[in-house]
Design an enzyme around this catalytic site. Sequence first.
Site, PDB file in Angstrom:
ATOM      1  N   THR A  86     -49.025  45.971 -11.891  1.00  0.00           N
ATOM      2  CA  THR A  86     -49.158  47.434 -11.918  1.00  0.00           C
ATOM      3  C   THR A  86     -48.269  47.974 -13.034  1.00  0.00           C
ATOM      4  O   THR A  86     -47.268  48.642 -12.785  1.00  0.00           O
ATOM      5  CB  THR A  86     -48.764  48.073 -10.569  1.00  0.00           C
ATOM      6  OG1 THR A  86     -47.435  47.637 -10.219  1.00  0.00           O
ATOM      7  CG2 THR A  86     -49.721  47.669  -9.474  1.00  0.00           C
ATOM      8  N   PHE A 152     -38.841  42.711  -2.330  1.00  0.00           N
ATOM      9  CA  PHE A 152     -37.504  43.087  -2.775  1.00  0.00           C
ATOM     10  C   PHE A 152     -36.779  41.855  -3.325  1.00  0.00           C
ATOM     11  O   PHE A 152     -35.676  41.523  -2.908  1.00  0.00           O
ATOM     12  CB  PHE A 152     -36.704  43.706  -1.627  1.00  0.00           C
ATOM     13  CG  PHE A 152     -37.284  44.998  -1.115  1.00  0.00           C
ATOM     14  CD1 PHE A 152     -37.068  46.188  -1.777  1.00  0.00           C
ATOM     15  CD2 PHE A 152     -38.070  45.010   0.033  1.00  0.00           C
ATOM     16  CE1 PHE A 152     -37.603  47.378  -1.307  1.00  0.00           C
ATOM     17  CE2 PHE A 152     -38.611  46.188   0.515  1.00  0.00           C
ATOM     18  CZ  PHE A 152     -38.377  47.384  -0.157  1.00  0.00           C
ATOM     19  N   LEU A 253     -22.862  47.633 -10.229  1.00  0.00           N
ATOM     20  CA  LEU A 253     -21.816  48.432 -10.871  1.00  0.00           C
ATOM     21  C   LEU A 253     -21.188  47.640 -12.020  1.00  0.00           C
ATOM     22  O   LEU A 253     -19.976  47.571 -12.153  1.00  0.00           O
ATOM     23  CB  LEU A 253     -20.739  48.840  -9.849  1.00  0.00           C
ATOM     24  CG  LEU A 253     -21.152  49.894  -8.821  1.00  0.00           C
ATOM     25  CD1 LEU A 253     -20.007  50.146  -7.845  1.00  0.00           C
ATOM     26  CD2 LEU A 253     -21.569  51.203  -9.502  1.00  0.00           C
ATOM     27  N   HIS A 254     -22.023  47.028 -12.837  1.00  0.00           N
ATOM     28  CA  HIS A 254     -21.544  46.255 -13.973  1.00  0.00           C
ATOM     29  C   HIS A 254     -21.991  46.948 -15.257  1.00  0.00           C
ATOM     30  O   HIS A 254     -23.185  47.016 -15.551  1.00  0.00           O
ATOM     31  CB  HIS A 254     -22.086  44.831 -13.918  1.00  0.00           C
ATOM     32  CG  HIS A 254     -21.709  44.108 -12.653  1.00  0.00           C
ATOM     33  ND1 HIS A 254     -20.433  43.648 -12.422  1.00  0.00           N
ATOM     34  CD2 HIS A 254     -22.441  43.798 -11.552  1.00  0.00           C
ATOM     35  CE1 HIS A 254     -20.388  43.072 -11.231  1.00  0.00           C
ATOM     36  NE2 HIS A 254     -21.591  43.153 -10.683  1.00  0.00           N
ATOM     37  N   GLY A 260     -33.242  46.658 -17.736  1.00  0.00           N
ATOM     38  CA  GLY A 260     -34.572  46.341 -18.241  1.00  0.00           C
ATOM     39  C   GLY A 260     -35.340  45.606 -17.167  1.00  0.00           C
ATOM     40  O   GLY A 260     -35.077  45.762 -15.984  1.00  0.00           O
ATOM     41  N   CYS A 263     -39.220  45.818 -13.264  1.00  0.00           N
ATOM     42  CA  CYS A 263     -39.217  46.759 -12.137  1.00  0.00           C
ATOM     43  C   CYS A 263     -38.599  48.118 -12.467  1.00  0.00           C
ATOM     44  O   CYS A 263     -39.283  49.141 -12.427  1.00  0.00           O
ATOM     45  CB  CYS A 263     -38.491  46.140 -10.948  1.00  0.00           C
ATOM     46  SG  CYS A 263     -39.322  44.695 -10.264  1.00  0.00           S
ATOM     47  N   ARG A 331     -39.483  41.592 -20.445  1.00  0.00           N
ATOM     48  CA  ARG A 331     -40.008  42.946 -20.320  1.00  0.00           C
ATOM     49  C   ARG A 331     -38.893  43.989 -20.320  1.00  0.00           C
ATOM     50  O   ARG A 331     -37.999  43.948 -19.495  1.00  0.00           O
ATOM     51  CB  ARG A 331     -40.856  43.067 -19.050  1.00  0.00           C
ATOM     52  CG  ARG A 331     -42.216  42.402 -19.170  1.00  0.00           C
ATOM     53  CD  ARG A 331     -42.983  42.391 -17.878  1.00  0.00           C
ATOM     54  NE  ARG A 331     -42.441  41.436 -16.921  1.00  0.00           N
ATOM     55  CZ  ARG A 331     -42.994  41.171 -15.742  1.00  0.00           C
ATOM     56  NH1 ARG A 331     -44.091  41.808 -15.371  1.00  0.00           N
ATOM     57  NH2 ARG A 331     -42.440  40.282 -14.936  1.00  0.00           N
TER      58      ARG A 331
END
Length: 434
Positions: A86, A152, A253-254, A260, A263, A331
């Site tokens: 998608t 997930f 939190l890095h 990228g 998702c 991607r």
Amino acid sequence: MKITLIGTGYVGLVSGTCFADFGHDVTCFDKDHGKIESLEKGIIPIYEPGLEQLVAQNRERGRLRFTTDLAEALEGSEAIFIAVGTPSRRGDGHADLTFVYEATRELAPMLKKPVVVVTKSTVPVGTGDEIARILKEEGAPEGTSVASNPEFMREGAAIADFKHPDRILIGAEDERARDVLKEIYRPLFLNRAPMLFTSRRTAELTKYAANAFLATKISFINEMADLCEAVGADVQDVARGIGLDNRIGPKFLHAGPGFGGSCFPKDTLALLRTAEEAGVVNRIVTSVVEVNETRKNAMVDRVAKALGGSVEGKRVAVLGLTFKPNTDDMRDAPSIPLVKALVEQGAQVAAFDPVGMDEARKLLPDGVHYGDSAVEIVKDADALVIVTEWDEFRALDLARIKDSMRGNALIDLRNIYETQEAERAGLAYYPVGR
């Protein structure tokens, strides 16, 4: 249980293989004859740790098959998972549901009994309603159900995530669909994996909300990194200081070059299009997308600053091209705008990635030199840029790296080294947010 997976991309192949490993009878269908032929030979089209072995084991045990014959794939199936792509639709950023609806139209007239059709692909709110309409229109048996079961999984840790999930989310409108999916995931009850039942639309939106929230954490800490650099603070200590608060948590939190992958970029855009169509303003996610795009495009400025203000005529070595470690996925990788900008501004670029260079060659400009190791690409380089934090980059012989370079700039976009460590090797160290 007999299960069919439509689509053998990342989600379909990992999900189908893990279902087979649970003991289910799984057939994976794809129209791509070359891909299916490769899978039947044991050649896996994606890089995911542990997947090749798991596919081989379940094929040997007769629980996992691959085919280009849809009728064969559907024969006797009780649940059909749609796991096709998608991608973002050109022009407006909405999720392109062409493949989802094509699959639905093709499978509907082939069904011989009521089944549960499950969207595993990430789809906008209301997609399940349209799938149900198409199934009815195309003559699917009365009693066929439609459910949403978002994935997930993290690339690079997908098998562990599938087998030890934080939660199993099932969006269904009828008891039969709930019961079938409950039976499919029964093996995970032993792990006490939480199973959350919601309406179909709620499940569809929850997937987007989860990814948008994680993307928000990344953009937030990247903005804090810029502030840390301006005021003389350390973003890693800031991240630890807030991450130890269990209301916030340490993950995502890095500070780095921006997010990228397959998702976050497309899902945040799709969520914004959904909100727009519903007449709802979503300022936070809008800002997250803007911050991330600005950040990725600004990484070349960091390299130029380390080289005295310009990269023209400079040789720049780039370590890591994939959007994250342990995947060959390019991607929306932060390396793409960085390398393109370096080339456009007159730099000579040499690059190395442990598994991503074949994909990188399709996306990066001509003229980029690809080496077989970090040591090879840094030879005579003016600067070394670490873009992806592969484990093998965490223990480089920095003194040897420095001796091979013409210059001495180490731009560490992932903060995997300490300043003192780099400086002892004779390198000028440029971290993020420190």
